[in-house]
Motif scaffolding. Structure first.
Motif, PDB file in Angstrom:
ATOM      1  N   ASN A 111      -6.477  49.273  72.274  1.00  0.00           N
ATOM      2  CA  ASN A 111      -6.778  49.820  73.552  1.00  0.00           C
ATOM      3  C   ASN A 111      -7.931  50.975  73.150  1.00  0.00           C
ATOM      4  OD1 ASN A 111      -7.175  50.544  76.184  1.00  0.00           O
ATOM      5  ND2 ASN A 111      -4.954  50.774  76.502  1.00  0.00           N
ATOM      6  N   SER A 112      -9.138  51.033  73.760  1.00  0.00           N
ATOM      7  CA  SER A 112     -10.138  51.993  73.966  1.00  0.00           C
ATOM      8  C   SER A 112     -10.518  52.588  75.196  1.00  0.00           C
ATOM      9  CB  SER A 112     -11.255  51.701  72.812  1.00  0.00           C
ATOM     10  OG  SER A 112     -11.852  50.526  73.565  1.00  0.00           O
ATOM     11  N   ASP A 113      -9.986  52.109  76.296  1.00  0.00           N
ATOM     12  CA  ASP A 113     -10.392  52.581  77.428  1.00  0.00           C
ATOM     13  C   ASP A 113     -10.028  53.911  78.122  1.00  0.00           C
ATOM     14  OD1 ASP A 113     -10.984  52.809  80.344  1.00  0.00           O
ATOM     15  OD2 ASP A 113     -10.070  50.866  80.912  1.00  0.00           O
ATOM     16  N   PRO A 114     -10.866  54.692  78.156  1.00  0.00           N
ATOM     17  CA  PRO A 114     -10.742  55.959  78.037  1.00  0.00           C
ATOM     18  C   PRO A 114      -9.930  56.471  79.510  1.00  0.00           C
ATOM     19  CG  PRO A 114     -12.963  55.879  77.808  1.00  0.00           C
ATOM     20  CD  PRO A 114     -12.364  54.371  78.006  1.00  0.00           C
ATOM     21  N   ALA A 115     -10.109  55.747  80.487  1.00  0.00           N
ATOM     22  CA  ALA A 115      -9.365  55.969  81.815  1.00  0.00           C
ATOM     23  C   ALA A 115      -7.683  55.614  81.516  1.00  0.00           C
ATOM     24  CB  ALA A 115      -9.721  55.107  83.039  1.00  0.00           C
ATOM     25  N   ALA A 130      -8.310  66.805  70.009  1.00  0.00           N
ATOM     26  CA  ALA A 130      -7.759  68.242  69.628  1.00  0.00           C
ATOM     27  C   ALA A 130      -8.458  69.162  70.599  1.00  0.00           C
ATOM     28  CB  ALA A 130      -8.056  68.450  68.093  1.00  0.00           C
ATOM     29  N   SER A 131      -9.635  68.741  71.153  1.00  0.00           N
ATOM     30  CA  SER A 131     -10.415  69.781  72.001  1.00  0.00           C
ATOM     31  C   SER A 131      -9.454  70.098  73.228  1.00  0.00           C
ATOM     32  CB  SER A 131     -11.881  69.184  72.246  1.00  0.00           C
ATOM     33  OG  SER A 131     -12.506  69.403  70.953  1.00  0.00           O
ATOM     34  N   VAL A 132      -8.560  69.083  73.635  1.00  0.00           N
ATOM     35  CA  VAL A 132      -8.009  69.052  75.113  1.00  0.00           C
ATOM     36  C   VAL A 132      -6.482  69.671  74.680  1.00  0.00           C
ATOM     37  CG1 VAL A 132      -7.509  68.109  77.085  1.00  0.00           C
ATOM     38  CG2 VAL A 132      -9.720  67.522  75.747  1.00  0.00           C
ATOM     39  N   ALA A 133      -5.923  68.848  73.830  1.00  0.00           N
ATOM     40  CA  ALA A 133      -4.688  68.992  73.512  1.00  0.00           C
ATOM     41  C   ALA A 133      -4.415  69.939  72.461  1.00  0.00           C
ATOM     42  CB  ALA A 133      -3.918  67.550  73.161  1.00  0.00           C
ATOM     43  N   THR A 134      -3.350  70.651  72.459  1.00  0.00           N
ATOM     44  CA  THR A 134      -3.003  71.812  71.446  1.00  0.00           C
ATOM     45  C   THR A 134      -2.506  71.305  70.288  1.00  0.00           C
ATOM     46  OG1 THR A 134      -2.729  73.346  73.163  1.00  0.00           O
ATOM     47  CG2 THR A 134      -1.855  73.979  71.101  1.00  0.00           C
ATOM     48  N   ASP A 135      -1.444  70.270  70.545  1.00  0.00           N
ATOM     49  CA  ASP A 135      -1.019  69.391  69.305  1.00  0.00           C
ATOM     50  C   ASP A 135      -1.173  68.102  69.524  1.00  0.00           C
ATOM     51  OD1 ASP A 135       0.869  68.730  67.360  1.00  0.00           O
ATOM     52  OD2 ASP A 135       2.580  69.132  68.437  1.00  0.00           O
ATOM     53  N   ILE A 136      -1.902  67.513  68.638  1.00  0.00           N
ATOM     54  CA  ILE A 136      -1.923  65.950  68.791  1.00  0.00           C
ATOM     55  C   ILE A 136      -1.050  65.078  68.371  1.00  0.00           C
ATOM     56  CG2 ILE A 136      -4.780  66.381  68.186  1.00  0.00           C
ATOM     57  CD1 ILE A 136      -4.355  65.619  65.439  1.00  0.00           C
ATOM     58  N   MET A 137       0.121  65.783  67.691  1.00  0.00           N
ATOM     59  CA  MET A 137       1.165  65.028  67.430  1.00  0.00           C
ATOM     60  C   MET A 137       2.144  65.071  68.452  1.00  0.00           C
ATOM     61  SD  MET A 137       0.265  63.500  64.777  1.00  0.00           S
ATOM     62  CE  MET A 137       2.001  62.508  64.282  1.00  0.00           C
ATOM     63  N   GLY A 138       1.902  65.566  69.549  1.00  0.00           N
ATOM     64  CA  GLY A 138       2.817  65.863  70.899  1.00  0.00           C
ATOM     65  C   GLY A 138       3.250  64.562  71.363  1.00  0.00           C
ATOM     66  N   VAL A 139       3.858  64.339  72.397  1.00  0.00           N
ATOM     67  CA  VAL A 139       4.240  63.248  73.119  1.00  0.00           C
ATOM     68  C   VAL A 139       2.859  62.509  73.598  1.00  0.00           C
ATOM     69  CG1 VAL A 139       5.193  62.141  75.134  1.00  0.00           C
ATOM     70  CG2 VAL A 139       6.437  64.205  73.854  1.00  0.00           C
ATOM     71  N   THR A 140       2.153  63.298  74.341  1.00  0.00           N
ATOM     72  CA  THR A 140       0.904  62.576  74.837  1.00  0.00           C
ATOM     73  C   THR A 140       0.041  62.070  73.656  1.00  0.00           C
ATOM     74  OG1 THR A 140       0.717  63.961  76.589  1.00  0.00           O
ATOM     75  CG2 THR A 140      -1.230  62.964  76.248  1.00  0.00           C
ATOM     76  N   GLY A 141      -0.102  62.826  72.671  1.00  0.00           N
ATOM     77  CA  GLY A 141      -0.917  62.455  71.255  1.00  0.00           C
ATOM     78  C   GLY A 141      -0.311  61.132  70.774  1.00  0.00           C
ATOM     79  N   ARG A 142       0.891  61.108  70.564  1.00  0.00           N
ATOM     80  CA  ARG A 142       1.362  59.941  69.944  1.00  0.00           C
ATOM     81  C   ARG A 142       1.297  58.695  70.659  1.00  0.00           C
ATOM     82  NH1 ARG A 142       4.397  60.492  65.020  1.00  0.00           N
ATOM     83  NH2 ARG A 142       4.401  58.305  65.131  1.00  0.00           N
ATOM     84  N   LEU A 143       1.325  58.774  72.118  1.00  0.00           N
ATOM     85  CA  LEU A 143       1.065  57.697  73.020  1.00  0.00           C
ATOM     86  C   LEU A 143      -0.464  57.088  72.771  1.00  0.00           C
ATOM     87  CD1 LEU A 143       3.177  58.776  76.099  1.00  0.00           C
ATOM     88  CD2 LEU A 143       3.660  56.828  74.399  1.00  0.00           C
ATOM     89  N   ILE A 144      -1.271  58.281  72.881  1.00  0.00           N
ATOM     90  CA  ILE A 144      -2.605  57.734  72.846  1.00  0.00           C
ATOM     91  C   ILE A 144      -2.935  57.360  71.372  1.00  0.00           C
ATOM     92  CG2 ILE A 144      -4.960  58.686  72.764  1.00  0.00           C
ATOM     93  CD1 ILE A 144      -3.992  60.867  74.929  1.00  0.00           C
TER      94      ILE A 144
END
Length: 413
Positions: A183-187, A161-175
């Motif tokens: 999968n916990s590899d940050p890269a 949430a410190s980087v993404a405005t919406d943690i339920m957006g497309v990127t947030g859901r994929l992560i």
């Protein structure tokens, strides 16, 4: 005291029983009072209707006691002239209080025309209210569930949430799906970034260096499944509300024209006050019913608290949210109004003032069948031009400037 209704009934409503008191004239013209007690099951309420018809009752009044007045109202609706009154407005003088005396007191007030009925919408509008109010609660519950999910991520040292405005957006859901899958590899997680988050991929990689345990994964599954359920329920409600508001498309579009009012907010407004606004004589009555105008409290020539009344919490909440958005709309009258009042009255009162203005403007648009035309951000300055000039000159002189005002030539000259 003048008698307004010769044959009337007052009902004291409770959860399991009601007490009805009928006041009617007898054959000699003398007033007769009779009280009876009934249960609140539909069959017993129909017996009450038959009794009221047998004595020639024409008007019925009852208190708005919680939700318990609704079953009684549903059965009596269409049979008599019904008044549902605010319990605070018909408080009895302290003394010997019983259910029978309460019903008799309500009947006496009704007989002499001393009761004012509350606004009770039609069955269709009440059904629409149920849908919009339930949707509002589900939207609030979805927000709460996202906050709970965010707490789990913070506990796992995931600062998404410190980087993404919406943690339920497309990127947030994929992560989140990758985290649940183990999968916990940050890269690798940061490489899932979509849209503008790709520009923050290195920062995102730092934010995803966490310690996700099996407990965290289990909690993430629960929260995401609940959010998905709420999304589906809200979608179904949206569809049903759209179907029920189809006859009011013109009114919806007029409300939607106002800054800050979205289609969803317009649906809430239609559900709460209706489409034709006939129950409200003018915009002032509507603002008072909503609870968006100052209270009237004067004594001994002094004005006391001007606190707004409670009014309709559902409509007030929707308009307050719309006012926040309208106050941020560039080059609009409502933005100028908000900033004009916020410095003097505070942000909260300024927001209520903007909400009041939105409601009054919408009332005029609906009743006059007109489209919205924004007065513009300079409307208030033009209206109070001399005051603006003197105030600006005075401020400049206070800091050491000598001011001479020269009007600009009109455009095209």
């Amino acid at each position: 005291m003048r008698v307004e209704h010769e044959r009337c009934c007052g009902i004291d409503v409770h959860k399991r029983m009601i007490v009805a008191c009928v006041i009617v004239p007898d054959s000699t013209g003398q007033v007769v009072k009779e009280s009876r007690t009934y249960g609140t099951m539909r069959g017993e309420l129909q017996v009450l209707v038959a009794w009221l018809h047998s004595v020639g009752c024409t008007h019925v009044a009852m208190e708005s006691t919680g939700v318990y007045w609704k079953p009684v109202y549903n059965v009596l609706e269409g049979e008599f002239e019904l008044l549902v009154t605010n319990a605070e407005h018909i408080k009895k003088v302290p003394g010997h209080k019983t259910d029978v005396s309460d019903a008799e007191w309500i009947a006496d007030l009704l007989r002499h025309g001393l009761l004012q009925g509350s606004f009770i919408p039609t069955r269709q509008q009440r059904a629409l209210r149920d849908l919009t109010r339930y949707r509002t609660r589900l939207v609030a519950e979805r927000t709460s569930e996202i906050n709970r999910l965010q707490k789990v991520l913070e506990d796992a040292n995931i600062k998404l949430a410190s980087v993404a405005t919406d943690i339920m957006g497309v990127t947030g859901r994929l992560i989140l799906q990758e985290l649940i899958g183990g999968n916990s590899d940050p890269a690798l997680l940061a490489a899932l970034a979509r849209g503008r988050l790709r520009e923050k991929q290195s920062l995102l990689e730092q934010a995803l260096q966490g310690q996700v345990t099996d407990h965290h994964r289990f909690m993430l599954i629960q929260h995401l499944s609940h959010i998905d359920y709420l999304d589906e329920a809200i979608h179904n409600l949206d569809h049903e509300i759209e179907e029920q508001t189809r006859p009011f498309e013109e009114e919806l579009q007029r409300w939607d024209q106002l800054p800050g009012i979205s289609r969803r907010t317009a649906e809430i407004i239609i559900a709460e006050i209706g489409a034709d606004l006939k129950p409200f004589p003018d915009a002032k009555h509507l603002a008072s019913w909503t609870g968006l105008c100052p209270g009237n409290n004067r004594s001994a020539g002094k004005r006391k608290s001007g606190k707004t009344r409670k009014g309709s919490p559902w409509l007030r909440r929707a308009l307050a949210e719309a006012a926040h958005a309208a106050a941020r709309t560039k080059n609009s009258y409502y933005r100028a109004l908000y900033h004009r009042l916020a410095g003097r009255l505070g942000k909260k009162r300024a927001t209520i003032a903007v909400a009041h203005s939105l409601l009054v403007t919408g009332y005029c648009l609906i009743t006059r069948h007109e489209d919205f035309r924004d007065a513009g951000s300079t409307y208030l300055d033009q209206r109070y031009l001399e005051a603006v000039k003197s105030r600006s000159v005075r401020r400049l002189e206070q800091i050491g400037y000598q001011v001479t005002l020269t009007p600009l030539p009109a455009a095209g000259t």
